[in-house]
Design a protein around this motif. Structure first.
Motif, short mmCIF file in Angstrom:
data_model
loop_
_atom_site.label_atom_id
_atom_site.label_comp_id
_atom_site.label_asym_id
_atom_site.label_seq_id
_atom_site.Cartn_x
_atom_site.Cartn_y
_atom_site.Cartn_z
N ASP A 113 0.79 -1.23 0.00
CA ASP A 113 0.00 0.00 0.00
C ASP A 113 0.82 1.28 0.00
OD1 ASP A 113 -2.37 -1.50 0.11
OD2 ASP A 113 -2.31 -1.58 2.30
N GLN A 169 -0.16 -0.46 11.80
CA GLN A 169 -0.66 -0.99 10.53
C GLN A 169 -2.13 -0.62 10.33
OE1 GLN A 169 -0.81 -5.29 10.10
NE2 GLN A 169 -0.25 -5.12 7.92
N LYS A 200 -3.52 1.82 7.38
CA LYS A 200 -4.54 1.39 6.43
C LYS A 200 -5.64 2.43 6.30
CE LYS A 200 -3.93 -3.63 6.42
NZ LYS A 200 -3.60 -3.65 4.97
N HIS A 232 -4.17 5.14 4.21
CA HIS A 232 -4.10 4.69 2.82
C HIS A 232 -5.47 4.85 2.16
CE1 HIS A 232 -3.20 2.42 -0.75
NE2 HIS A 232 -4.10 1.51 -0.46
#
Length: 248
Positions: free
Chosen positions: A79, A223, A227, A230
Protein backbone atom coordinates in the motif's frame (compact mmCIF):
# COMPACT_ATOMS: atom_id res chain seq x y z
CA UNK A 1 0.75 7.29 -6.49
CA UNK A 2 1.71 5.56 -3.26
CA UNK A 3 2.51 7.65 -0.20
CA UNK A 4 6.12 7.52 1.00
CA UNK A 5 6.35 5.72 4.34
CA UNK A 6 9.77 6.15 5.97
CA UNK A 7 10.63 3.93 8.92
CA UNK A 8 13.56 4.52 11.29
CA UNK A 9 14.44 1.34 13.19
CA UNK A 10 16.79 0.63 16.08
CA UNK A 11 17.87 -2.37 18.10
CA UNK A 12 14.46 -2.75 19.73
CA UNK A 13 12.81 -4.17 16.63
CA UNK A 14 15.37 -6.99 16.43
CA UNK A 15 15.39 -7.75 20.16
CA UNK A 16 12.24 -9.86 19.78
CA UNK A 17 14.14 -12.07 17.35
CA UNK A 18 16.77 -12.79 19.99
CA UNK A 19 19.40 -10.22 19.05
CA UNK A 20 20.50 -8.50 22.24
CA UNK A 21 20.86 -4.75 22.59
CA UNK A 22 23.42 -2.95 24.75
CA UNK A 23 21.37 0.02 25.90
CA UNK A 24 19.61 -2.10 28.55
CA UNK A 25 22.74 -3.96 29.62
CA UNK A 26 24.86 -1.29 31.25
CA UNK A 27 26.92 -0.59 28.14
CA UNK A 28 27.64 -4.26 27.54
CA UNK A 29 26.91 -5.91 24.20
CA UNK A 30 26.78 -9.70 24.47
CA UNK A 31 29.00 -9.45 27.55
CA UNK A 32 31.55 -7.07 26.02
CA UNK A 33 32.14 -3.40 26.70
CA UNK A 34 31.05 -1.62 23.53
CA UNK A 35 34.20 0.51 23.62
CA UNK A 36 36.27 -2.66 23.19
CA UNK A 37 34.35 -4.05 20.22
CA UNK A 38 32.63 -1.10 18.54
CA UNK A 39 35.29 1.62 18.25
CA UNK A 40 38.36 2.16 16.05
CA UNK A 41 40.42 2.22 19.25
CA UNK A 42 39.13 -1.22 20.19
CA UNK A 43 40.07 -2.53 16.75
CA UNK A 44 43.61 -1.14 16.94
CA UNK A 45 44.04 -2.42 20.50
CA UNK A 46 42.81 -5.95 19.93
CA UNK A 47 41.68 -6.75 16.37
CA UNK A 48 41.40 -10.47 17.16
CA UNK A 49 38.86 -9.77 19.90
CA UNK A 50 36.87 -7.57 17.54
CA UNK A 51 36.91 -10.11 14.70
CA UNK A 52 35.91 -12.93 17.06
CA UNK A 53 33.08 -10.81 18.44
CA UNK A 54 31.60 -10.08 15.00
CA UNK A 55 32.19 -13.67 13.89
CA UNK A 56 29.95 -14.76 16.77
CA UNK A 57 27.34 -12.12 15.88
CA UNK A 58 27.44 -13.30 12.25
CA UNK A 59 26.95 -16.93 13.30
CA UNK A 60 24.04 -15.88 15.52
CA UNK A 61 22.46 -14.00 12.64
CA UNK A 62 22.22 -17.21 10.62
CA UNK A 63 20.13 -18.73 13.43
CA UNK A 64 17.53 -16.01 14.03
CA UNK A 65 14.44 -15.08 12.04
CA UNK A 66 12.44 -11.89 11.46
CA UNK A 67 9.59 -11.21 13.87
CA UNK A 68 6.10 -9.87 13.28
CA UNK A 69 7.33 -6.27 13.32
CA UNK A 70 9.67 -6.95 10.39
CA UNK A 71 6.97 -8.86 8.55
CA UNK A 72 4.37 -6.10 8.86
CA UNK A 73 6.83 -3.57 7.45
CA UNK A 74 7.35 -5.81 4.43
CA UNK A 75 3.58 -6.21 3.98
CA UNK A 76 3.09 -2.45 3.98
CA UNK A 77 4.88 -2.26 0.63
CA UNK A 78 1.56 -3.36 -0.90
CA UNK A 79 0.00 0.00 0.00
CA UNK A 80 2.94 2.36 0.52
CA UNK A 81 6.33 3.18 -0.94
CA UNK A 82 8.30 2.00 2.09
CA UNK A 83 11.85 3.12 2.89
CA UNK A 84 13.54 1.63 5.95
CA UNK A 85 16.50 3.41 7.51
CA UNK A 86 17.98 1.19 10.18
CA UNK A 87 20.68 1.51 12.81
CA UNK A 88 20.78 -2.29 12.94
CA UNK A 89 23.56 -4.31 11.34
CA UNK A 90 21.47 -7.48 10.97
CA UNK A 91 19.63 -8.49 7.78
CA UNK A 92 16.22 -9.21 9.30
CA UNK A 93 14.46 -6.48 7.31
CA UNK A 94 15.76 -8.02 4.10
CA UNK A 95 14.90 -11.53 5.27
CA UNK A 96 11.31 -10.48 5.87
CA UNK A 97 11.00 -9.17 2.32
CA UNK A 98 11.55 -5.41 2.66
CA UNK A 99 13.08 -4.14 -0.57
CA UNK A 100 14.35 -0.64 0.34
CA UNK A 101 16.68 -0.86 3.35
CA UNK A 102 19.44 1.62 4.15
CA UNK A 103 21.89 0.55 6.88
CA UNK A 104 23.32 3.56 8.69
CA UNK A 105 25.77 1.61 10.81
CA UNK A 106 26.94 -1.04 8.37
CA UNK A 107 26.10 -4.72 7.90
CA UNK A 108 27.24 -7.88 9.64
CA UNK A 109 27.20 -9.84 6.40
CA UNK A 110 29.75 -7.57 4.74
CA UNK A 111 33.41 -6.75 5.30
CA UNK A 112 35.59 -4.01 3.94
CA UNK A 113 39.23 -3.09 3.45
CA UNK A 114 41.04 -1.39 6.33
CA UNK A 115 42.59 0.97 3.77
CA UNK A 116 39.95 1.45 1.06
CA UNK A 117 36.50 2.00 2.58
CA UNK A 118 34.89 1.51 -0.84
CA UNK A 119 36.22 -2.05 -1.11
CA UNK A 120 33.27 -3.97 0.34
CA UNK A 121 32.54 -7.69 0.08
CA UNK A 122 29.60 -9.89 1.03
CA UNK A 123 30.74 -12.20 3.83
CA UNK A 124 28.83 -15.14 5.29
CA UNK A 125 31.44 -16.93 7.41
CA UNK A 126 34.21 -16.01 9.83
CA UNK A 127 36.66 -13.18 9.20
CA UNK A 128 40.26 -13.97 10.14
CA UNK A 129 43.77 -12.57 9.96
CA UNK A 130 45.01 -13.06 6.40
CA UNK A 131 41.69 -12.23 4.79
CA UNK A 132 42.79 -9.31 2.63
CA UNK A 133 41.71 -7.05 -0.23
CA UNK A 134 43.24 -7.12 -3.72
CA UNK A 135 46.21 -5.10 -2.48
CA UNK A 136 46.93 -7.28 0.52
CA UNK A 137 45.31 -5.05 3.14
CA UNK A 138 43.53 -6.75 6.03
CA UNK A 139 39.72 -6.80 5.89
CA UNK A 140 37.62 -5.58 8.81
CA UNK A 141 33.92 -5.80 9.73
CA UNK A 142 31.77 -3.48 7.61
CA UNK A 143 30.46 -1.73 10.72
CA UNK A 144 30.33 2.00 11.43
CA UNK A 145 31.88 2.11 14.87
CA UNK A 146 31.39 4.84 17.46
CA UNK A 147 33.52 7.81 16.46
CA UNK A 148 33.43 7.03 12.73
CA UNK A 149 31.60 8.96 10.02
CA UNK A 150 28.22 7.68 8.83
CA UNK A 151 28.55 7.50 5.01
CA UNK A 152 24.82 6.90 4.42
CA UNK A 153 23.71 9.91 6.47
CA UNK A 154 23.20 12.32 3.58
CA UNK A 155 21.05 9.80 1.70
CA UNK A 156 19.05 9.17 4.88
CA UNK A 157 18.39 12.88 5.35
CA UNK A 158 17.03 13.11 1.80
CA UNK A 159 14.76 10.10 2.30
CA UNK A 160 13.34 11.46 5.57
CA UNK A 161 12.80 14.87 3.98
CA UNK A 162 10.61 13.30 1.29
CA UNK A 163 8.47 11.25 3.71
CA UNK A 164 4.68 11.48 3.82
CA UNK A 165 4.55 9.43 7.03
CA UNK A 166 7.32 8.68 9.53
CA UNK A 167 7.49 5.66 11.85
CA UNK A 168 10.20 5.27 14.51
CA UNK A 169 10.64 1.83 16.07
CA UNK A 170 12.80 0.51 18.90
CA UNK A 171 15.34 3.25 19.39
CA UNK A 172 16.40 5.22 22.45
CA UNK A 173 16.94 8.31 20.26
CA UNK A 174 20.28 8.80 21.99
CA UNK A 175 22.76 7.68 19.30
CA UNK A 176 23.61 10.56 16.99
CA UNK A 177 23.54 11.45 14.18
CA UNK A 178 20.83 8.81 13.60
CA UNK A 179 18.71 10.20 16.45
CA UNK A 180 18.51 13.57 14.72
CA UNK A 181 17.10 12.26 11.44
CA UNK A 182 13.47 12.78 12.44
CA UNK A 183 14.10 16.52 12.60
CA UNK A 184 14.46 16.58 8.81
CA UNK A 185 10.88 15.42 8.27
CA UNK A 186 8.29 17.87 6.99
CA UNK A 187 6.36 19.34 9.92
CA UNK A 188 3.01 18.48 8.33
CA UNK A 189 3.41 14.68 8.34
CA UNK A 190 2.27 12.26 11.06
CA UNK A 191 4.87 10.53 13.22
CA UNK A 192 4.45 7.24 15.07
CA UNK A 193 7.01 6.35 17.77
CA UNK A 194 7.06 2.76 19.04
CA UNK A 195 9.24 1.74 22.00
CA UNK A 196 8.63 -0.02 25.35
CA UNK A 197 10.54 2.80 27.05
CA UNK A 198 9.97 5.78 24.76
CA UNK A 199 12.35 8.69 25.05
CA UNK A 200 11.14 12.26 25.36
CA UNK A 201 10.89 13.98 21.98
CA UNK A 202 11.49 17.71 22.16
CA UNK A 203 10.74 20.50 19.70
CA UNK A 204 9.36 18.30 16.94
CA UNK A 205 6.50 20.15 15.28
CA UNK A 206 4.69 17.09 13.95
CA UNK A 207 1.61 15.30 15.20
CA UNK A 208 3.29 12.49 17.21
CA UNK A 209 1.62 9.33 18.42
CA UNK A 210 3.73 7.53 21.05
CA UNK A 211 3.06 3.79 21.39
CA UNK A 212 4.80 2.37 24.47
CA UNK A 213 5.13 -1.29 23.55
CA UNK A 214 7.27 -3.73 21.58
CA UNK A 215 7.96 -3.40 17.88
CA UNK A 216 5.61 -6.23 16.91
CA UNK A 217 2.66 -5.08 19.01
CA UNK A 218 3.27 -1.49 18.06
CA UNK A 219 3.36 -2.27 14.35
CA UNK A 220 0.05 -4.11 14.62
CA UNK A 221 -1.43 -0.86 15.96
CA UNK A 222 0.32 1.32 13.40
CA UNK A 223 -0.66 -0.99 10.53
CA UNK A 224 -4.33 -0.36 11.31
CA UNK A 225 -3.73 3.39 11.47
CA UNK A 226 -1.82 3.34 8.19
CA UNK A 227 -4.54 1.39 6.43
CA UNK A 228 -6.95 4.19 7.38
CA UNK A 229 -4.53 6.77 5.98
CA UNK A 230 -4.10 4.69 2.82
CA UNK A 231 -7.88 4.58 2.33
CA UNK A 232 -8.16 8.31 2.95
CA UNK A 233 -5.41 9.08 0.45
CA UNK A 234 -7.13 6.97 -2.21
CA UNK A 235 -10.42 8.78 -1.63
CA UNK A 236 -8.84 12.21 -1.59
CA UNK A 237 -9.29 12.69 2.14
CA UNK A 238 -5.62 12.51 3.14
CA UNK A 239 -5.27 15.84 4.94
CA UNK A 240 -3.06 16.50 7.95
CA UNK A 241 -2.86 19.95 9.50
CA UNK A 242 0.44 21.28 10.83
CA UNK A 243 0.66 21.45 14.62
CA UNK A 244 2.11 24.14 16.80
CA UNK A 245 5.64 23.63 18.00
CA UNK A 246 5.83 21.53 21.14
CA UNK A 247 8.23 22.75 23.77
CA UNK A 248 9.11 21.44 27.21
Amino acid sequence: MKKKLVVLTGAGISAESGIKTFRDAGGLWEGHNVMDVATPEGWHKNPKLVMDFYNQRRQQLHEVQPNLGHEILAELEQDFEVFIITQNVDNLHEKSGSSNVLHLHGELLKVRSTVNSNYILDWQGDLNFGDVDDNGNQLRPHIVWFGEEVPALEEAVTIVGNADILVIIGTSLQVYPAAGLMNFAKTTIPVFYIDPKPAEIYNLQNDIKVIATTGSKGMEIVQKELKKLHYQSRTGLFVISPKETRTK
